[in-house]
Design a protein around this motif. Structure first.
Motif, short mmCIF file in Angstrom:
data_model
loop_
_atom_site.label_atom_id
_atom_site.label_comp_id
_atom_site.label_asym_id
_atom_site.label_seq_id
_atom_site.Cartn_x
_atom_site.Cartn_y
_atom_site.Cartn_z
N ALA A 38 -0.88 -0.08 12.46
CA ALA A 38 -0.03 -1.23 12.20
C ALA A 38 -0.04 -1.58 10.71
O ALA A 38 0.99 -1.95 10.14
CB ALA A 38 -0.48 -2.42 13.03
N GLY A 39 -1.20 -1.45 10.09
CA GLY A 39 -1.30 -1.74 8.67
C GLY A 39 -0.48 -0.77 7.83
O GLY A 39 0.18 -1.17 6.86
N ILE A 40 -0.49 0.50 8.21
CA ILE A 40 0.27 1.50 7.47
C ILE A 40 1.77 1.24 7.59
O ILE A 40 2.51 1.30 6.60
CB ILE A 40 -0.07 2.92 7.99
N VAL A 41 2.23 0.93 8.82
CA VAL A 41 3.65 0.65 9.03
C VAL A 41 4.07 -0.60 8.27
O VAL A 41 5.14 -0.65 7.65
CB VAL A 41 3.95 0.48 10.54
N SER A 42 3.21 -1.62 8.28
CA SER A 42 3.50 -2.85 7.55
C SER A 42 3.63 -2.57 6.05
O SER A 42 4.53 -3.10 5.38
CB SER A 42 2.39 -3.87 7.80
N LEU A 43 2.75 -1.73 5.53
CA LEU A 43 2.80 -1.37 4.11
C LEU A 43 4.08 -0.60 3.81
O LEU A 43 4.73 -0.83 2.77
CB LEU A 43 1.57 -0.55 3.74
N CYS A 44 4.45 0.31 4.69
CA CYS A 44 5.68 1.09 4.49
C CYS A 44 6.91 0.19 4.45
O CYS A 44 7.83 0.41 3.65
CB CYS A 44 5.83 2.13 5.60
#
Length: 260
Positions: free
Chosen positions: A24-30
């Motif tokens: 979820a953190g990676i998608v949010s950063l993207c």
């Protein structure tokens, strides 16, 4: 043996949640970098994550019925927080949840990142929530709501709130009724329901300490929203789910005055 089982299940669950948080953190950063709504991707990843989360819980799941091929408003009876990972694993879905869930550690943040819509009971914002639900469905995204508004012990159904189903009419999509029940030795499972003053941690520990129970999920015949009032949709959905669960809950179809 029980302590060992609990420890192994807690470890499995912790690893799944940790990976989900990272994802979820990676998608949010993207999303921040590309400045673009990645909701379709989030829904697909959420389905993948919820399938793993459900797999970390002591359930044997059996699904009956056909998955819809068109976006629909899913409505289901509500027994426990575990309904969400089990149903969310079936198809990319967004959920409508009570606002309190947003404040849950980790789980609330994950739910938010997965596209969950939150409603604060008694806040008077039902019109705004209805508009949110309609927009979500008009964008071709599946949405699941629990129209009882709370969990039960699975032995009866509460009244389905028709105002939550108005979005199906406004967006021109059908309603997909879903019946879910938890069984232990052929009888309603006393451990699975998350009701009353139960707290998340206590319920989780009881659940993980117990032997696996059976979960039946039945996808029922979709109900067309065209030419129906929201009360008709609510009553027909409730009647279909009550029948599938073999409950004696009396369901009255709306009167002409209610349907107007």
């Amino acid at each position: 043996m029980t302590r060992l089982r609990l420890a192994l299940r807690l470890l499995h669950l912790a690893l799944v949640i940790a990976f989900g948080t990272l994802l979820a953190g990676i998608v949010s950063l993207c999303e921040r970098v590309v400045r673009h709504d990645l909701m379709p991707l989030r829904q697909r990843l959420t389905r993948w994550f919820l399938a793993r989360l459900g797999g970390a819980l002591p359930f044997r799941v059996r699904v009956e019925g056909e998955l819809p091929t068109q976006p629909m408003l899913w409505v289901a009876n509500h027994v426990s927080w575990t309904d969400i990972p089990l149903l969310g694993a079936l198809q990319p879905l967004s959920f409508l949840s009570k606002a309190e869930v947003r404040a849950w550690p980790v789980a609330g943040w994950l739910a938010h990142k997965a596209g969950t819509l939150f409603i604060r009971r008694g806040s008077g914002d039902s019109s705004q929530v209805g508009q949110q639900l309609t927009r979500h469905l008009q964008q071709g995204r599946n949405l699941l709501i629990f129209p009882e508004g709370t969990t039960t012990d699975g032995l009866a159904l509460r009244t389905f709130h028709g105002r939550l189903l108005a979005s199906a009419i406004d967006s021109g999509v059908a309603v997909q009724p879903v019946a879910i029940r938890y069984l232990r030795d052929g009888q309603p499972c006393p451990v699975a329901p998350f009701v009353g003053d139960d707290d998340m941690l206590s319920h989780l520990l009881r659940l993980l300490s117990s032997s696996a129970c059976e979960v039946e999920i039945r996808l029922l015949e979709p109900i067309a929203s065209e030419s129906r009032s929201r009360n008709e949709l609510a009553r027909h959905s409730q009647a279909a789910i009550a029948c599938a669960l073999q409950l004696d809950t009396p369901v009255m179809l709306p009167t002409e005055a209610e349907a107007a």
